[in-house]
Enzyme design. Structure first.
Site, PDB file in Angstrom:
ATOM      1  N   ASN A  44       0.826  -1.211   0.000  1.00 31.32           N
ATOM      2  CA  ASN A  44       0.000   0.000   0.000  1.00 31.32           C
ATOM      3  C   ASN A  44       0.862   1.264   0.000  1.00 31.32           C
ATOM      4  O   ASN A  44       0.521   2.263  -0.642  1.00 31.32           O
ATOM      5  CB  ASN A  44      -0.925   0.002   1.214  1.00 31.32           C
ATOM      6  CG  ASN A  44      -2.048  -1.010   1.106  1.00 31.32           C
ATOM      7  OD1 ASN A  44      -2.270  -1.598   0.038  1.00 31.32           O
ATOM      8  ND2 ASN A  44      -2.752  -1.230   2.192  1.00 31.32           N
ATOM      9  N   ARG A  80     -13.920   3.099   6.277  1.00 35.29           N
ATOM     10  CA  ARG A  80     -12.766   2.205   6.359  1.00 35.29           C
ATOM     11  C   ARG A  80     -11.443   2.951   6.226  1.00 35.29           C
ATOM     12  O   ARG A  80     -10.513   2.721   6.980  1.00 35.29           O
ATOM     13  CB  ARG A  80     -12.847   1.156   5.248  1.00 35.29           C
ATOM     14  CG  ARG A  80     -11.739   0.104   5.314  1.00 35.29           C
ATOM     15  CD  ARG A  80     -11.532  -0.576   3.985  1.00 35.29           C
ATOM     16  NE  ARG A  80     -10.757   0.230   3.057  1.00 35.29           N
ATOM     17  CZ  ARG A  80     -10.977   0.280   1.747  1.00 35.29           C
ATOM     18  NH1 ARG A  80     -11.960  -0.396   1.217  1.00 35.29           N
ATOM     19  NH2 ARG A  80     -10.220   1.022   0.964  1.00 35.29           N
ATOM     20  N   HIS A  89     -16.587   3.493 -12.984  1.00 35.16           N
ATOM     21  CA  HIS A  89     -16.365   2.736 -11.751  1.00 35.16           C
ATOM     22  C   HIS A  89     -17.620   1.990 -11.321  1.00 35.16           C
ATOM     23  O   HIS A  89     -17.592   1.181 -10.393  1.00 35.16           O
ATOM     24  CB  HIS A  89     -15.912   3.706 -10.655  1.00 35.16           C
ATOM     25  CG  HIS A  89     -15.424   3.056  -9.401  1.00 35.16           C
ATOM     26  ND1 HIS A  89     -16.090   3.159  -8.195  1.00 35.16           N
ATOM     27  CD2 HIS A  89     -14.341   2.277  -9.165  1.00 35.16           C
ATOM     28  CE1 HIS A  89     -15.428   2.491  -7.269  1.00 35.16           C
ATOM     29  NE2 HIS A  89     -14.373   1.941  -7.828  1.00 35.16           N
ATOM     30  N   TYR A 138     -12.865  -9.355  -0.211  1.00 35.54           N
ATOM     31  CA  TYR A 138     -13.478  -8.034  -0.065  1.00 35.54           C
ATOM     32  C   TYR A 138     -14.926  -8.188   0.390  1.00 35.54           C
ATOM     33  O   TYR A 138     -15.652  -9.047  -0.108  1.00 35.54           O
ATOM     34  CB  TYR A 138     -13.480  -7.277  -1.394  1.00 35.54           C
ATOM     35  CG  TYR A 138     -12.152  -6.765  -1.863  1.00 35.54           C
ATOM     36  CD1 TYR A 138     -10.948  -7.314  -1.418  1.00 35.54           C
ATOM     37  CD2 TYR A 138     -12.077  -5.724  -2.776  1.00 35.54           C
ATOM     38  CE1 TYR A 138      -9.730  -6.833  -1.868  1.00 35.54           C
ATOM     39  CE2 TYR A 138     -10.858  -5.237  -3.240  1.00 35.54           C
ATOM     40  CZ  TYR A 138      -9.692  -5.802  -2.783  1.00 35.54           C
ATOM     41  OH  TYR A 138      -8.490  -5.334  -3.224  1.00 35.54           O
ATOM     42  N   ARG A 182     -11.773  -3.710 -12.388  1.00 31.76           N
ATOM     43  CA  ARG A 182     -10.458  -4.115 -11.885  1.00 31.76           C
ATOM     44  C   ARG A 182     -10.334  -5.622 -12.012  1.00 31.76           C
ATOM     45  O   ARG A 182     -11.062  -6.367 -11.373  1.00 31.76           O
ATOM     46  CB  ARG A 182     -10.306  -3.673 -10.426  1.00 31.76           C
ATOM     47  CG  ARG A 182      -8.866  -3.491 -10.008  1.00 31.76           C
ATOM     48  CD  ARG A 182      -8.768  -2.829  -8.653  1.00 31.76           C
ATOM     49  NE  ARG A 182      -8.986  -1.405  -8.658  1.00 31.76           N
ATOM     50  CZ  ARG A 182      -8.082  -0.511  -9.064  1.00 31.76           C
ATOM     51  NH1 ARG A 182      -6.928  -0.909  -9.546  1.00 31.76           N
ATOM     52  NH2 ARG A 182      -8.341   0.771  -9.007  1.00 31.76           N
TER      53      ARG A 182
END
Length: 826
Positions: free
Chosen positions: A43, A561, A436, A469, A368
């Site tokens: 990350n 989050r 998206h 996820y 993605r």
């Protein structure tokens, strides 16, 4: 308080700190701890490639306009450096002092070259000759050889050599090709960092030369790149060209070096890379900790979280002779990943659509797709194969592939080519916008008319990420939503300028306005109430609306989050706003919005976060959930997340995040797993009972220490004859007693020592014959007392840390002791 907004970049680093806390927890299995270090490392790589690179661009362009929180780009970079240095030190020390010893204890050894026996060195050298040497290329730097290009995120050795005949010193660079594994896996589960093996055999790469020094380093380059879409005749080819040149010509934004690098070598590197000292990060640990993913890949299930097998909800399970279309036509369905099965829901929807002779058209978005195990195909193989099969069977299949999904561009280009070759109509969205939205529309001929089956989700159509996820998806035959999806796909594939939709909220046309309208309605209501679950909340306009609603008495609970720029609990500004974050083994990814309460509440789910990019520069979709049972399902999720005291963090008004104290032991993700199992057996949603959990025993204890010989500390451990184990003193709370008070009392009763309370070390959670138990531990120093054997403890020993680690019975206690020692060093 500096500003009514929290800086978005620093907030994102705060999120990385919360993720790292999972790796720091003694409750986390050791391979999971290594995995979460790898996640944070990866990350941070992305953070530098995107966020830091963007700020450096602004500084280079002379931009001084402050961000909403009042910081100029230069000030943000300075604060980011301070925060990153602290985070990296914390991560490296955690790896060195806790995770590596924990792995060794479990029979997994991350070794150094110097620590290898002759036998192991011979094994490693054989690997070098066979697998490494043929692909290594040393590149010199001298008047005849220009400074070599250093590719993005590559691992390298800076080598200083000398000609023994002339005495001339020279510099060379050896790149560790990315096709090589991060570690050389030797027998006995020994892992040697690949750069150490290369360093040990530099004699083979520089024969006849004297190797003076070698130092590992790593370069991070900007991933920012622009495509002039209006001028690109072929966006696919433009993206391919951009990928080819992006890192080759992009600026260096970070140089990571090992702490042994000499100033001379460092000056050479920074000069050639055009980087000042603010971009240099010195490491005391091995570089590229993201490589710990390779260690996590070991087949050691006992060292990982228990594998969750998602069940199929009863509405999709029985009877088997009904198609998925029968089930959706009967009533709307809500799927929740990873708690429910992807294959029997989304996978079945796309698969059956491809096979069903009555289906005439399929339209879908893909965003993605990248997957490290299969970069050519990505993680959506089953979905895309179904779409290709549908096209080959003569169905009208349209797929929007978002080529501009950062870091997944190459995988998405591969998908686009494969889909086109199969006869799928592939489009790339609206010029200037990223698509998206997570949408699928199936048109089916039934009884002489066309029926639209819609899926609107919060996550990607990816069976692999659906296991990791947390996401939601709605299946419906609602005519208004179906018509909205048809019109939105026309916007994406053609030249439509659609501005209005019946039920769907769409960015960038209607979503911002309609969200703001709903906030204002709650502000005007007598008992206004807003509950959101999001990934990110940083849009100043939306935040200002929430502040205004709070000032008018609206109660606002936000479950965010990651990035969060709102500042809760400030008198006169946000005293009615509360913010928490759930960070656990699954990545919280769904977006839920509730406006109001009770039967009048409105529930929405979709792909959009409250960020400028989502609201202004992306195609996003958010849909209302109207079915009463599905609304109760969403309320269950919200209530469980709001009641969590195992994974939850709370944001304070000063911008700091604090862990919610564990009292009941409600773990939202574990609880949602249990609710999913119940639902697969026909249970109905029950928001009021969703947070009811089995009783848990709450206890407190102490890690008692004192100075020992040679500057080391000694810790007190006790033997309990009833269990025949060595552990730390601990016990249950008494009525009216705080946990800290209970810890001091239990230590006194079991060991005879009165102590001074120190900092909290952490919580241990486990299950024994008496049920589930949570123990909070504090560090302590004895002030007086003497041990006397008693009914609970027959022996107590003061031991150096190393001896205590050998004697402690439980892995969890050894992990706790390492955490205590590390906290003492900070």
């Amino acid at each position: 308080m500096d500003s009514q907004y929290i800086n978005r970049e620093l907030s994102l680093l705060d999120f990385q700190t919360r993720v790292l806390a999972i790796a720091e927890s003694p409750n986390t299995p050791i391979l999971e701890r290594a995995k979460f270090v790898a996640i944070v490392s990866s990350n941070l790589d992305e953070f530098f490639q995107v966020r830091v690179a963007g700020l450096r661009d602004q500084v280079a362009a002379g931009v001084t306009k402050p961000s909403p929180d009042g910081r100029t780009p230069k000030q943000q970079l300075e604060d980011i450096r301070d925060r990153c240095e602290s985070l990296l030190v914390r991560m490296e020390r955690l790896t060195t002092t806790e995770i590596l010893p924990g792995l060794t204890e479990s029979g997994i050894h991350l070794v150094t070259w110097d620590g290898l026996s002759e036998k192991r060195r011979a094994e490693a050298e054989a690997v070098f000759e066979r697998d490494l040497y043929p692909v290594l290329t040393p590149l010199a730097f001298d008047p005849a050889h220009p400074f070599p290009f250093i590719s993005n995120l590559s691992l390298n050795l800076a080598v200083a050599v000398r000609n023994p005949k002339t005495g001339d010193g020279q510099f060379a660079r050896v790149k560790v090709p990315p096709l090589l594994p991060r570690f050389v896996h030797l027998s006995g589960d020994r892992f040697l960092p690949v750069e150490q093996l290369v360093a040990a055999r530099l004699d083979a790469l520089f024969p006849g030369m004297q190797v003076l020094s070698q130092h590992a380093f790593r370069v991070t380059r900007s991933a920012e790149a622009a495509i002039e879409e209006e001028e690109a005749d072929d966006l696919l080819e433009a993206m391919r060209e951009m990928l080819h040149t992006r890192h080759r010509f992009s600026r260096v934004v970070r140089l990571e070096i090992d702490e042994t690098m000499s100033p001379k070598i460092l000056d050479l590197l920074t000069g050639q890379l055009s980087l000042d000292s603010s971009g240099v990060y010195v490491s005391s640990c091995m570089l590229a900790l993201s490589g710990l993913w390779a260690v996590y890949g070991l087949d050691r299930p006992e060292l990982k979280h228990k594998t969750w097998i998602p069940p199929t909800q009863s509405a999709l399970a029985d009877p088997e002779d009904r198609t998925i279309f029968d089930r959706i036509r009967e009533r709307d369905l809500l799927v929740h990943f990873p708690y429910g099965a992807f294959g029997s829901s989304v996978g079945a929807f796309v698969g059956e659509s491809a096979r069903d002779d009555d289906v005439v058209a399929i339209k879908q978005t893909l965003y993605r797709t990248s997957d490290p195990d299969d970069p050519a195909l990505g993680g959506e193989e089953s979905i895309v194969e179904s779409l290709m099969a549908a096209a080959r069977s003569g169905k009208q299949v349209v797929v929007l592939v978002e080529l501009k999904a950062r870091f997944d561009e190459e995988a998405n280009i591969n998908w686009a080519r494969m889909l086109e070759e199969a006869g799928v109509h592939v489009v790339y969205g609206v010029t200037g916008l990223k698509t998206h939205a997570k949408l699928a529309l199936v048109v089916r001929r039934e009884a002489g008319k066309l029926v639209r089956y819609s899926h609107i989700g919060t996550g990607n159509y990816n069976p692999k990420t659906a296991r990791l996820y947390e996401d939601l998806g709605l299946f419906t035959t609602d005519e208004a939503l179906g018509a909205d999806l048809s019109e939105l796909f026309n916007v994406l594939t053609g030249y439509s300028r659609q501005k209005k939709y019946r039920k769907l909220l769409v960015a960038p046309t209607t979503l911002r306005r309609q969200v703001r309208q709903r906030i204002r309605r709650q502000a005007d209501a007598e008992n206004g109430c807003i509950v959101w679950k999001l990934n990110h909340l940083i849009d100043p306009q939306i935040i200002d609306d929430l502040y205004q609603a709070s000032g008018r008495g609206t109660q606002i609970d936000l479950i965010v989050r990651g990035n969060c720029s709102i500042r809760p609990g400030v008198p006169g500004l946000s005293e009615n706003i509360r913010v928490r974050s759930i960070v656990g083994k699954y990545l919280e990814h769904s977006r839920i919005m509730r406006f109001g309460s009770g039967d009048a509440a409105e529930y929405l789910i979709g792909s959009a976060d409250m960020m400028q990019r989502n609201l202004n520069n992306r195609v996003e979709s958010v849909a209302p959930i109207e079915d009463p049972d599905l609304r109760r399902r969403l309320e269950e999720v919200l209530q469980v997340c709001l009641a969590d005291d195992s994974l939850a963090w709370e944001l304070r008004s000063d911008g700091t995040w604090t862990k919610v104290p564990t009292v009941r032991g409600l773990n939202a993700q574990a609880r949602l797993e249990l609710l999913a199992l119940a639902r697969s057996q026909g249970a109905e949603p029950d928001p009021d009972g969703a947070t009811d959990i089995a009783d848990v025993t709450v206890a407190s204890g102490g890690v008692v220490s004192r100075p020992g010989g040679n500057g080391e500390i000694e810790v007190l451990i006790v033997h309990r004859p009833a269990h025949d184990d060595w552990s730390f003193p601990k016990g249950k709370l008494m009525d009216g007693e705080s946990e800290a008070e209970a810890a001091l009392r239990e230590v006194r009763e079991e060991t005879g020592y009165r102590c001074k309370l120190g900092a909290e070390v952490g919580s241990i959670e486990y299950t024994n014959t008496a049920g589930r138990k949570i123990v909070r531990y504090w560090g302590m120093r004895p002030t007086r007392g003497k041990f006397t054997p008693n009914d609970e403890v027959d022996e107590a020993r003061w031991l150096p840390v190393g001896e205590a680690l050998s004697l402690l019975t439980y892995t969890r206690d050894r992990a706790l002791l390492r955490r205590f020692v590390e906290l003492g060093r900070q």
